[in-house]
Write an enzyme that holds these catalytic residues in place. Sequence first.
Site, PDB file in Angstrom:
ATOM      1  NE  ARG A  79      32.818  46.098  38.814  1.00 11.71           N
ATOM      2  CZ  ARG A  79      32.375  44.931  37.751  1.00 11.71           C
ATOM      3  NH1 ARG A  79      33.368  44.201  37.297  1.00 11.71           N
ATOM      4  NH2 ARG A  79      31.599  45.245  36.919  1.00 11.71           N
ATOM      5  CG  LEU A  80      33.925  39.475  44.940  1.00  6.62           C
ATOM      6  CD1 LEU A  80      32.891  38.389  45.467  1.00  6.62           C
ATOM      7  CD2 LEU A  80      35.401  39.426  44.859  1.00  6.62           C
ATOM      8  CG  ASP A  81      35.292  41.084  36.816  1.00  4.78           C
ATOM      9  OD1 ASP A  81      34.119  42.205  35.755  1.00  4.78           O
ATOM     10  OD2 ASP A  81      35.674  40.921  35.325  1.00  4.78           O
ATOM     11  CB  ALA A  82      33.258  37.633  35.880  1.00  6.09           C
ATOM     12  CB  VAL A  83      31.463  36.932  41.457  1.00  2.00           C
ATOM     13  CG1 VAL A  83      29.935  37.391  41.960  1.00  2.00           C
ATOM     14  CG2 VAL A  83      32.361  35.552  42.494  1.00  2.00           C
TER      15      VAL A  83
END
Length: 584
Positions: A238-242
């Site tokens: 899960r690429l957070d705040a990407v």
Amino acid sequence: MPATLDELTHKVEQQLNVIYENIDLPMPITELSRLLIDEMNIPNNFVEPVPYTNHWSEKDMMLITYGDSIVEPEQKPLKTLESFMDTYLNDKINSVHILPFFPYSSDDGFSVIDYSSVNESLGDWQDIEDIAGKYKLMSDLVINHCSSRSAWFQNFIKGSGVGKDYFFTADPSDDLSQVVRPRTSPLLRETETAEGTKYVWCTFSHDQVDLDFRNPHVLLSFVSIIRQYLDSGVKVFRLDAVAFLWKIVGGPSINLPYTHEVIRLLRTLIEHTEPETVIITETNIPNTQNLTYFGNANEAHCIYNFSLPPLLVNSLITGDCTYLKRWLMSMPPAQNGTCYFNFIASHDGIGLRPAEGLLSDLELNTLVNTMQNFGGRVSWRTADTGEQKAYEINIALFDALKGTIGGEDKWGLERFICAHAIMFGLEGIPGIYIHSILGTPNDYEKLKNTHHNRSINRHRWDYKLLKEQLDSDYSSHSKVLTRMLALIDIRTKQPAFHPNATQYVLHLGLQLFGFWRQSLDRKQSIFCISNVSDEKVELRLNELNLIVTDDWVELISNKNIEDTATELELMPYQTVWLTNLKNE
């Protein structure tokens, strides 16, 4: 597509040339490409990924939880979580998203101090690997920022060591007026360093300092982190705040082409290492922007359906599905190799930016006011005009649905189950927050102690007390879990609920929200219809054009449909799943 390591290297070089086209790099692109491939430890005989492959099926259901959402004395929380899942969920839910389980300094894990360690208060890497051995594990890659207490940032302050040039800085005199942010705090953090005063970019908070991907060593560090997580059993990233990853002074610094290319590059590296691994982008932004993160099936495998929570809650509190239906009709079907990640509750709140342009200002204000009446809180952001606008509603979904715009009523549990029945039927992979599957209400005590609005929906259960509640036939928590698992059990057996199965919206009026799903082999159809109002509503089956030569059954009640020309009376918030092919 690359077939050899040399061809893969060439593809990576092309992607790097796009990312760093206007940057004077400290090393040649060819060297950086080799370093990235070496860091990922991609073998010479790697398995070539097959384009447009679905790495999921109707059996996939994701639990979303903190590592310490359930605790027990004298036991590490990750062991307690594993025990809970094995005992109550094992044969129903096959995947789990454990929210950041690393040492952190703020934001309940999203200000990471050390990406390579497991928070000792939760457990260790062996505990993570034990869970990953039983369930498909999703881990956060908090890629936009890290903690101001990290070794990287301390080295930035000292001016030496790894991290000394890892952070994005700007000048207070720069034009930062267009920067899009989800917070109201000042963007720049004044920091005294060995090289003088610097102003560090902080999209979220001054403890969450933004990384500078113009420096390729930052990229190399994250590729090393990805390799470690893969080795520990992580199957979903899960690429957070990407969306905020790349910054350019003088512009909005969100959704930039360089950000998209970085995601494409990470996908190239990951899928040539572990072809079954999935990337999900966490981009809490307006719907049309969110859709761009699919790319051409070469960026995120999955994107969060952020518009679903506010639109679904709005429908259930107003008894009118107009906006929800209009949005669903506008959503393009996800092509093979991509899919939506559906959720209606999370550790954060009900985001309102993804509803912008979908709900009118009046609808948004009514939604916010109703949630506040049910004990919710509101988090704010600063708009381009300087105006304070509601960014998200912080409330437990169980409380959010305990009434309508007219106030609290007796239909709360039915409304709550209805919301999940709708989500479970939709195109995409469902993600269910642990406090939804347990029917946990607002935690006012935690809110009072932390003074953070999001704490209201981050309750920490004592496992002994939770077991007492779940083992009782009379508790609301037991009733919620029992009904949720019953729906999940049905859902995960139906091919027409494959995340990429065909979906069409039905037009059944304001109170009936419906859609049709058809399995990929076209053998099974399911008509999913929910009464989103607090009134009884008649469903005329002849409006559905059911094929009369098929035998139809309603899956949830397990009742046969004897007459396809009759009417069904739907009670308030009742859902029916009508199918021509029942799978036990």
